[in-house]
Every structure is written in C-alpha cells, then in structure tokens.
Design a protein around this motif. Structure first.
Motif, PDB file in Angstrom:
ATOM      1  N   HIS A   1      -1.169  89.597 -15.925  1.00 59.88           N
ATOM      2  CA  HIS A   1      -1.922  88.701 -15.044  1.00 59.88           C
ATOM      3  C   HIS A   1      -2.899  89.491 -14.178  1.00 59.88           C
ATOM      4  CE1 HIS A   1      -2.724  85.152 -12.612  1.00 59.88           C
ATOM      5  NE2 HIS A   1      -2.534  85.886 -11.524  1.00 59.88           N
ATOM      6  N   GLN A   2      -2.462  90.635 -13.682  1.00 62.03           N
ATOM      7  CA  GLN A   2      -3.328  91.449 -12.831  1.00 62.03           C
ATOM      8  C   GLN A   2      -4.540  91.969 -13.596  1.00 62.03           C
ATOM      9  OE1 GLN A   2      -0.474  94.360 -11.519  1.00 62.03           O
ATOM     10  NE2 GLN A   2       0.183  93.136  -9.747  1.00 62.03           N
ATOM     11  N   LEU A   3      -4.327  92.314 -14.866  1.00 63.11           N
ATOM     12  CA  LEU A   3      -5.406  92.879 -15.671  1.00 63.11           C
ATOM     13  C   LEU A   3      -6.345  91.820 -16.240  1.00 63.11           C
ATOM     14  CD1 LEU A   3      -3.484  95.623 -17.688  1.00 63.11           C
ATOM     15  CD2 LEU A   3      -5.208  96.014 -15.934  1.00 63.11           C
ATOM     16  N   PHE A   4      -5.781  90.689 -16.674  1.00 62.06           N
ATOM     17  CA  PHE A   4      -6.575  89.727 -17.430  1.00 62.06           C
ATOM     18  C   PHE A   4      -6.655  88.331 -16.815  1.00 62.06           C
ATOM     19  CE2 PHE A   4      -4.326  92.521 -20.587  1.00 62.06           C
ATOM     20  CZ  PHE A   4      -5.398  93.383 -20.798  1.00 62.06           C
ATOM     21  N   GLY A   5      -5.956  88.124 -15.706  1.00 59.68           N
ATOM     22  CA  GLY A   5      -5.949  86.802 -15.112  1.00 59.68           C
ATOM     23  C   GLY A   5      -5.358  85.793 -16.084  1.00 59.68           C
ATOM     24  N   GLY A   6      -6.001  84.657 -16.209  1.00 63.91           N
ATOM     25  CA  GLY A   6      -5.498  83.637 -17.125  1.00 63.91           C
ATOM     26  C   GLY A   6      -6.123  83.690 -18.507  1.00 63.91           C
ATOM     27  N   LYS A   7      -6.848  84.771 -18.820  1.00 60.54           N
ATOM     28  CA  LYS A   7      -7.525  84.872 -20.112  1.00 60.54           C
ATOM     29  C   LYS A   7      -6.566  85.049 -21.280  1.00 60.54           C
ATOM     30  CE  LYS A   7     -12.088  86.692 -18.835  1.00 60.54           C
ATOM     31  NZ  LYS A   7     -13.031  87.806 -19.084  1.00 60.54           N
ATOM     32  N   VAL A   8      -5.405  85.649 -21.009  1.00 61.90           N
ATOM     33  CA  VAL A   8      -4.460  85.968 -22.078  1.00 61.90           C
ATOM     34  C   VAL A   8      -3.179  85.175 -21.895  1.00 61.90           C
ATOM     35  CG1 VAL A   8      -3.063  87.786 -23.128  1.00 61.90           C
ATOM     36  CG2 VAL A   8      -5.388  88.287 -22.388  1.00 61.90           C
ATOM     37  N   ARG A   9      -2.800  84.417 -22.903  1.00 60.35           N
ATOM     38  CA  ARG A   9      -1.535  83.695 -22.861  1.00 60.35           C
ATOM     39  C   ARG A   9      -0.383  84.644 -23.159  1.00 60.35           C
ATOM     40  NH1 ARG A   9      -2.138  78.910 -26.958  1.00 60.35           N
ATOM     41  NH2 ARG A   9      -3.336  80.501 -28.057  1.00 60.35           N
ATOM     42  N   VAL A  10       0.769  84.349 -22.582  1.00 65.99           N
ATOM     43  CA  VAL A  10       1.962  85.175 -22.783  1.00 65.99           C
ATOM     44  C   VAL A  10       3.067  84.301 -23.350  1.00 65.99           C
ATOM     45  CG1 VAL A  10       3.714  86.621 -21.691  1.00 65.99           C
ATOM     46  CG2 VAL A  10       1.354  86.683 -20.862  1.00 65.99           C
ATOM     47  N   THR A  11       3.744  84.811 -24.347  1.00 65.76           N
ATOM     48  CA  THR A  11       4.909  84.117 -24.888  1.00 65.76           C
ATOM     49  C   THR A  11       5.983  85.134 -25.222  1.00 65.76           C
ATOM     50  OG1 THR A  11       5.660  82.482 -26.525  1.00 65.76           O
ATOM     51  CG2 THR A  11       4.165  84.191 -27.312  1.00 65.76           C
ATOM     52  N   GLY A  12       7.206  84.660 -25.323  1.00 62.79           N
ATOM     53  CA  GLY A  12       8.315  85.555 -25.648  1.00 62.79           C
ATOM     54  C   GLY A  12       9.589  84.759 -25.815  1.00 62.79           C
ATOM     55  N   ASN A  13      10.701  85.454 -25.772  1.00 60.13           N
ATOM     56  CA  ASN A  13      11.987  84.751 -25.823  1.00 60.13           C
ATOM     57  C   ASN A  13      12.416  84.404 -24.405  1.00 60.13           C
ATOM     58  OD1 ASN A  13      13.036  87.100 -24.669  1.00 60.13           O
ATOM     59  ND2 ASN A  13      13.635  87.937 -26.634  1.00 60.13           N
ATOM     60  N   VAL A  14      13.617  83.860 -24.289  1.00 59.28           N
ATOM     61  CA  VAL A  14      14.059  83.404 -22.973  1.00 59.28           C
ATOM     62  C   VAL A  14      14.180  84.539 -21.960  1.00 59.28           C
ATOM     63  CG1 VAL A  14      16.513  83.617 -23.460  1.00 59.28           C
ATOM     64  CG2 VAL A  14      15.721  81.898 -21.816  1.00 59.28           C
ATOM     65  N   GLY A  15      14.158  85.777 -22.429  1.00 62.66           N
ATOM     66  CA  GLY A  15      14.248  86.908 -21.516  1.00 62.66           C
ATOM     67  C   GLY A  15      13.140  86.953 -20.490  1.00 62.66           C
ATOM     68  N   VAL A  16      12.033  86.254 -20.748  1.00 64.20           N
ATOM     69  CA  VAL A  16      10.930  86.296 -19.790  1.00 64.20           C
ATOM     70  C   VAL A  16      11.279  85.601 -18.480  1.00 64.20           C
ATOM     71  CG1 VAL A  16       9.246  86.349 -21.666  1.00 64.20           C
ATOM     72  CG2 VAL A  16       9.779  84.176 -20.582  1.00 64.20           C
ATOM     73  N   ILE A  17      12.313  84.758 -18.487  1.00 65.65           N
ATOM     74  CA  ILE A  17      12.676  84.030 -17.270  1.00 65.65           C
ATOM     75  C   ILE A  17      14.167  84.135 -16.965  1.00 65.65           C
ATOM     76  CG2 ILE A  17      13.091  81.821 -18.425  1.00 65.65           C
ATOM     77  CD1 ILE A  17      11.239  82.286 -15.056  1.00 65.65           C
ATOM     78  N   ALA A  18      14.952  84.746 -17.834  1.00 61.78           N
ATOM     79  CA  ALA A  18      16.408  84.811 -17.646  1.00 61.78           C
ATOM     80  C   ALA A  18      16.763  85.480 -16.322  1.00 61.78           C
ATOM     81  CB  ALA A  18      17.058  85.580 -18.793  1.00 61.78           C
ATOM     82  N   GLY A  19      17.617  84.815 -15.554  1.00 60.49           N
ATOM     83  CA  GLY A  19      18.052  85.350 -14.283  1.00 60.49           C
ATOM     84  C   GLY A  19      17.002  85.283 -13.194  1.00 60.49           C
ATOM     85  N   MET A  20      15.903  84.574 -13.469  1.00 54.69           N
ATOM     86  CA  MET A  20      14.827  84.460 -12.496  1.00 54.69           C
ATOM     87  C   MET A  20      14.366  83.010 -12.429  1.00 54.69           C
ATOM     88  SD  MET A  20      12.438  87.806 -13.323  1.00 54.69           S
ATOM     89  CE  MET A  20      12.222  87.435 -15.079  1.00 54.69           C
ATOM     90  N   THR A  21      13.505  82.738 -11.472  1.00 61.99           N
ATOM     91  CA  THR A  21      12.837  81.454 -11.382  1.00 61.99           C
ATOM     92  C   THR A  21      11.331  81.708 -11.502  1.00 61.99           C
ATOM     93  OG1 THR A  21      12.501  81.531  -8.983  1.00 61.99           O
ATOM     94  CG2 THR A  21      14.623  80.664  -9.787  1.00 61.99           C
ATOM     95  N   PRO A  22      10.533  80.673 -11.771  1.00 64.86           N
ATOM     96  CA  PRO A  22       9.081  80.886 -11.805  1.00 64.86           C
ATOM     97  C   PRO A  22       8.544  81.513 -10.522  1.00 64.86           C
ATOM     98  CG  PRO A  22       9.615  78.776 -12.790  1.00 64.86           C
ATOM     99  CD  PRO A  22      10.903  79.311 -12.203  1.00 64.86           C
ATOM    100  N   LYS A  23       9.193  81.212  -9.401  1.00 65.23           N
ATOM    101  CA  LYS A  23       8.746  81.780  -8.124  1.00 65.23           C
ATOM    102  C   LYS A  23       8.834  83.303  -8.140  1.00 65.23           C
ATOM    103  CE  LYS A  23       9.603  81.427  -3.132  1.00 65.23           C
ATOM    104  NZ  LYS A  23      10.448  80.794  -2.073  1.00 65.23           N
ATOM    105  N   ASP A  24       9.845  83.849  -8.845  1.00 64.04           N
ATOM    106  CA  ASP A  24      10.005  85.301  -8.907  1.00 64.04           C
ATOM    107  C   ASP A  24       8.849  85.979  -9.630  1.00 64.04           C
ATOM    108  OD1 ASP A  24      12.531  85.366  -7.594  1.00 64.04           O
ATOM    109  OD2 ASP A  24      13.492  84.711  -9.443  1.00 64.04           O
ATOM    110  N   LEU A  25       8.192  85.238 -10.539  1.00 63.04           N
ATOM    111  CA  LEU A  25       7.063  85.793 -11.288  1.00 63.04           C
ATOM    112  C   LEU A  25       5.732  85.577 -10.566  1.00 63.04           C
ATOM    113  CD1 LEU A  25       8.017  84.677 -14.911  1.00 63.04           C
ATOM    114  CD2 LEU A  25       8.185  86.975 -13.942  1.00 63.04           C
TER     115      LEU A  25
END
Length: 208
Positions: free
Chosen positions: A43-67
């Motif tokens: 996000h810091q490098l590309f802003g919203g230009k690049v979409r991100v996807t992955g497995n559930v590990g991208v949010i496991a143990g966190m909330t969107p607020k943490d990101l």
C-alpha cells in the motif's frame, strides 16, 4: 514469482521491482505479522493501484483495523468465517454451539477480547472428532488396529454437525487430504465481507 523467508522485516527489496502498471494483482502466501508487513508496504509503495489476494493468513488473528488503510480491497480465501453472521444459514445452529464451547463470540473474539484465529481453530476440533469416528467405525482397541482405523477414514464423508462445524467434507483415500468448501472474502470500508462461497462437489472431492 519471488520467495521471501518468514520473518522478513522489510519486503521493499522484493517489491521495488514491481511495475504496478504491468500487473493486475499480487498473490501473497504469508501469515499474521509477515502478512501485515507486506500488505502495508504494498500500500505504501503503490497505493490502491495493485490488488492483493492470498489465503486466510492475510487476516488471521487480526482485524481490518490492524491493517489500517492497506486493508481496503484485500481479497482472500478462508475455510471458516471470522464473524458468525457470515456463516452459511444451514450451518448457523452448529456454529453457535461450537463457538460457545470453544469460547469464541459472534465477532470472532475470545473471552479475553483477543482476536481468534477462527479460520484455523476449527481444525483441531474436527481432528478430535475424526479420531472418534475412526475408532467407532473401525472398532479400534490397540495399535494393532491402526491399519483398520486408517482404512475406516479413507473416503469418509463427514457431514456438517457439531463434530464438523465447518461443513460437509471428504477425507480422500489417495492422499488423506480433506476436501471442503471455501469462502471468498474481501475487506471493504474496514469490514470483512463474504463475496461468495465455493461448495466443492462430492465427485471433485474424491478426485486425486
């Protein structure tokens, strides 16, 4: 395709060669702290230009607020929704009882307020019940009965229940891999949204 070791403190050297105008999406395979770091730096490098996807590990143990702002628009696949409202209607009654027994509330938080790893912690619960069903189906008494125990679970079709709150699934005989349904989620306006879910046909579950 690039490999970065677990615990990488700075992903910028791996990301700096990316041309955001030449790609559609970055697929990541990291969990928790590493996932937060790479998503934030994308996000810091590309802003919203690049979409991100992955497995559930991208949010496991966190909330969107943490990101933070980096969470917006992130896609991922999960086995078990964090929030009980996102559970499919036919599974809600067993989900409610399962959460009560393991101490997770409807928002996916533990009794101490910590964020649970809801998409993973169902697995050991179901593992215990696989053992129960294997013993019952095979009549296991001692180690000499282990081959029969294994055979009893091969192609075993687990049905959605309190034993298997994630839903129907099959343990494939060829490789003992469990095949099950998946949820597709996205973070939108700071909230987790279920965009779709994929019900795996039984015949597909049984294919090698």
């Amino acid at each position: 395709e690039k490999f970065a070791p677990l615990g990488t403190p700075d992903f910028v050297p791996y990301l700096s060669g990316i041309n955001p105008d030449a790609i559609d999406v970055v697929v990541i395979g990291f969990f928790t702290r590493d996932a937060r770091t790479i998503i934030t730096q994308i996000h810091q490098l590309f802003g919203g230009k690049v979409r991100v996807t992955g497995n559930v590990g991208v949010i496991a143990g966190m909330t969107p607020k943490d990101l933070g702002p980096a969470a917006e628009g992130v896609w991922y696949v999960t086995q078990y929704p964090h929030v009980s409202d996102h559970v499919r209607p036919e599974l809600k009654s067993v989900d409610k009882e399962y959460r009560r027994l393991v101490g997770i509330d409807a928002q996916g938080n533990g009794k101490d307020g910590s964020v649970s790893t809801a998409s993973f912690c169902y697995a050991p619960w179901e593992h215990v019940h696989y053992i129960k069903h294997g013993i019952e189906r095979s009549g296991w008494k001692s180690k000499k009965d282990n081959p029969g125990f294994i055979q009893a679970l091969e192609n075993f079709q687990a049905k959605a229940s309190l034993d298997f709150p994630q839903g129907d699934k099959v343990m494939r005989a060829q490789d003992h891999q469990v095949q099950h349904d998946q949820y597709i989620e996205r973070i939108e306006q700071g909230k987790i949204v279920v965009k779709d879910y994929y019900v795996v046909p039984l015949i597909t579950m049984l294919l090698p």
